[in-house]
Design a protein around this motif. Structure first.
Motif, short mmCIF file in Angstrom:
data_model
loop_
_atom_site.label_atom_id
_atom_site.label_comp_id
_atom_site.label_asym_id
_atom_site.label_seq_id
_atom_site.Cartn_x
_atom_site.Cartn_y
_atom_site.Cartn_z
N ILE A 79 0.85 -1.19 0.00
CA ILE A 79 0.00 0.00 0.00
C ILE A 79 0.89 1.24 0.00
O ILE A 79 1.76 1.39 0.86
CB ILE A 79 -0.95 0.01 1.22
N VAL A 80 0.66 2.10 -0.98
CA VAL A 80 1.48 3.32 -1.15
C VAL A 80 0.56 4.53 -1.08
O VAL A 80 -0.51 4.54 -1.70
CB VAL A 80 2.20 3.29 -2.52
N ILE A 81 0.96 5.54 -0.32
CA ILE A 81 0.25 6.82 -0.33
C ILE A 81 1.00 7.76 -1.27
O ILE A 81 2.18 8.01 -1.10
CB ILE A 81 0.19 7.45 1.07
N CYS A 82 0.29 8.23 -2.29
CA CYS A 82 0.89 9.11 -3.29
C CYS A 82 0.23 10.49 -3.20
O CYS A 82 -0.99 10.61 -3.33
CB CYS A 82 0.70 8.53 -4.70
N LYS A 123 5.12 12.91 9.26
CA LYS A 123 5.30 12.46 10.64
C LYS A 123 4.22 11.45 11.02
O LYS A 123 4.48 10.49 11.77
CB LYS A 123 5.26 13.66 11.58
N ILE A 124 3.02 11.62 10.48
CA ILE A 124 1.90 10.72 10.81
C ILE A 124 1.99 9.42 10.02
O ILE A 124 1.85 8.32 10.57
CB ILE A 124 0.55 11.40 10.54
N TYR A 125 2.27 9.52 8.69
CA TYR A 125 2.06 8.37 7.82
C TYR A 125 3.33 7.65 7.36
O TYR A 125 3.28 6.46 7.03
CB TYR A 125 1.25 8.78 6.58
N ALA A 126 4.47 8.35 7.30
CA ALA A 126 5.66 7.75 6.69
C ALA A 126 6.21 6.57 7.47
O ALA A 126 6.89 5.71 6.90
CB ALA A 126 6.75 8.81 6.50
N LYS A 127 5.90 6.48 8.76
CA LYS A 127 6.41 5.36 9.54
C LYS A 127 5.53 4.12 9.44
O LYS A 127 5.93 3.05 9.91
CB LYS A 127 6.58 5.76 11.01
N ILE A 128 4.36 4.25 8.81
CA ILE A 128 3.48 3.07 8.67
C ILE A 128 3.21 2.71 7.21
O ILE A 128 2.80 1.59 6.92
CB ILE A 128 2.15 3.25 9.43
N TYR A 129 3.41 3.65 6.28
CA TYR A 129 3.20 3.39 4.86
C TYR A 129 4.33 4.01 4.04
O TYR A 129 5.01 4.94 4.50
CB TYR A 129 1.86 3.96 4.37
N GLN A 152 -10.04 -1.84 14.53
CA GLN A 152 -8.69 -1.78 15.12
C GLN A 152 -7.68 -2.60 14.34
O GLN A 152 -6.49 -2.27 14.32
CB GLN A 152 -8.75 -2.27 16.57
N ARG A 153 -8.13 -3.69 13.70
CA ARG A 153 -7.22 -4.58 12.97
C ARG A 153 -6.61 -3.91 11.75
O ARG A 153 -5.59 -4.38 11.22
CB ARG A 153 -7.96 -5.84 12.55
N TYR A 154 -7.23 -2.82 11.29
CA TYR A 154 -6.79 -2.20 10.04
C TYR A 154 -6.05 -0.89 10.26
O TYR A 154 -5.78 -0.16 9.30
CB TYR A 154 -8.00 -2.03 9.12
N PHE A 155 -5.71 -0.59 11.51
CA PHE A 155 -4.80 0.51 11.82
C PHE A 155 -3.45 -0.13 12.12
O PHE A 155 -3.24 -0.69 13.20
CB PHE A 155 -5.32 1.33 13.01
N ARG A 156 -2.54 -0.04 11.19
CA ARG A 156 -1.27 -0.77 11.29
C ARG A 156 -0.50 -0.47 12.58
O ARG A 156 0.11 -1.36 13.17
CB ARG A 156 -0.36 -0.43 10.09
N GLU A 157 -0.53 0.77 13.01
CA GLU A 157 0.25 1.15 14.18
C GLU A 157 -0.33 0.58 15.47
O GLU A 157 0.34 0.59 16.52
CB GLU A 157 0.39 2.68 14.27
N GLU A 179 2.95 8.91 20.92
CA GLU A 179 4.26 8.30 20.72
C GLU A 179 4.26 7.54 19.39
O GLU A 179 4.50 8.13 18.35
CB GLU A 179 4.59 7.38 21.91
N ASP A 180 3.99 6.23 19.46
CA ASP A 180 3.95 5.43 18.23
C ASP A 180 2.63 5.57 17.48
O ASP A 180 2.53 5.14 16.33
CB ASP A 180 4.20 3.95 18.57
N ILE A 181 1.62 6.11 18.13
CA ILE A 181 0.30 6.30 17.52
C ILE A 181 -0.03 7.79 17.55
O ILE A 181 -0.03 8.41 18.62
CB ILE A 181 -0.78 5.50 18.28
N SER A 182 -0.29 8.36 16.36
CA SER A 182 -0.60 9.79 16.32
C SER A 182 -1.99 10.05 16.89
O SER A 182 -2.91 9.23 16.74
CB SER A 182 -0.52 10.31 14.88
N GLU A 183 -2.11 11.19 17.54
CA GLU A 183 -3.40 11.56 18.13
C GLU A 183 -4.46 11.72 17.06
O GLU A 183 -5.62 11.35 17.25
CB GLU A 183 -3.25 12.85 18.95
N GLU A 184 -4.08 12.28 15.91
CA GLU A 184 -5.03 12.47 14.81
C GLU A 184 -5.60 11.14 14.32
O GLU A 184 -6.80 11.00 14.12
CB GLU A 184 -4.36 13.20 13.64
N ARG A 185 -4.71 10.18 14.09
CA ARG A 185 -5.15 8.87 13.62
C ARG A 185 -6.03 8.20 14.66
O ARG A 185 -7.04 7.57 14.32
CB ARG A 185 -3.95 7.99 13.30
N TYR A 186 -5.67 8.31 15.93
CA TYR A 186 -6.48 7.69 16.97
C TYR A 186 -7.87 8.33 17.02
O TYR A 186 -8.89 7.63 17.15
CB TYR A 186 -5.81 7.82 18.34
#
Length: 287
Positions: free
Chosen positions: A109-112, A129-135, A232-237, A266-273
């Motif tokens: 999966i690539v984010i372009c 900062k949010i996405y590059a560590k998981i995708y 929850q299973r589909y949030f990689r972090e 920390e490992d999970i961004s507040e926005e994504r959560y």
């Protein structure tokens, strides 16, 4: 013969096999069994007229995954495409696309982010900062032909470009496959949405064993087929921490001693959560 459906138009299916393309009809048993041949399907077919490359579909091989919109099967890579600006990135919609790709078990999966020439540097840093560590995240500019090689190297196998209208998917495919001559459209200034320039789903040959699927863009995506507790299973972090909460059935919403919530910031961004919580409640209410 065995081949792969590369295009479907008006009830006819074009199958690539042995360096040729055969125009095939679907036998009545598929309609009777409510099976719809899909671009990307591996099929067995009977050649009815070899000179004119006509045939009939006999068997559709088991699919390893399938998207409904765009309708395509056996995908290896999903390139979730948004624009840096005009229109701006809809983060909620982005996460819905990512979840959809995750549910299908798409391995790559690539984010372009297109229109990188319009990107605000501060926004770009925040996004990375949010996405590059998981995708894998690639910033490109189809207009300026920047980042295209990096995008090309991130693509493997059958690749679907998905994302809202107006972000330049067809323009990017023109850059990756110049001979494709895909039609491109302008952004509507009034509503900031692209015209639906893509007319059909089709596999476009980019390189050996690499195909790109062009598909119509769309601006909304619901996840009604999922249960709230499955999100929850589909949030990689989240994955390293699932199963380490006090409660085995922890929803990571209001429970105490939640291993996921402990990693917010920390490992999970507040926005994504926050978007996870929003989606969880949205699906819970609908179901």
């Amino acid at each position: 013969m065995t081949g792969r459906i590369i295009r479907g138009v008006g009830g006819l299916y074009y199958v690539a096999a042995q360096n040729s393309v055969y125009e095939c009809s679907a036998r009545g048993k598929f309609r009777k069994n409510k099976i719809t041949p899909t671009v990307g399907d591996f099929v067995d077919f009977t050649v009815l007229d070899d000179e004119n490359k006509k045939g009939a579909l006999d068997v559709i091989e088991k699919r390893k995954n399938e998207l409904i919109r765009p309708r395509v099967a056996n995908i290896d890579t999903a390139v979730i495409t948004f624009a840096a600006a005009s229109p701006n990135i809809n983060m909620d919609l982005l996460d819905r696309f990512l979840i959809l790709a995750e549910t299908q078990g798409i391995p790559n999966i690539v984010i372009c982010i297109n229109k990188s020439d319009l990107a605000d540097n501060e926004e770009r840093e925040r996004f990375m900062k949010i996405y590059a560590k998981i995708y894998t995240v690639v910033y490109v500019s189809a207009r300026e032909s920047k980042g295209i090689d990096e995008l090309k190297h991130s693509i493997k196998g059958v690749t679907v470009f998905a994302g809202p209208s107006g972000v330049g998917k067809s323009s990017l495919i023109n850059e990756l496959i110049p001979q494709s001559n895909r039609q491109t459209g302008e952004i509507s200034r009034k509503i900031e949405r692209g015209k639906h320039t893509t007319r059909q789903v089709e596999l476009l040959h980019m390189a050996e064993d690499v195909y790109i699927v062009d598909s119509p863009g769309f601006t909304s995506l619901n996840l009604d087929f999922l249960k709230a507790e499955d999100i929850q299973r589909y949030f990689r972090e989240f994955k390293p921490y699932i199963g380490h909460c006090r409660f085995a059935d922890c929803a990571h919403i209001a429970e105490p001693d939640c291993a996921v919530k402990e990693k917010i910031g920390e490992d999970i961004s507040e926005e994504r959560y926050d978007r996870f919580v929003y989606l969880y409640n949205e699906i819970k209410q609908r179901r």
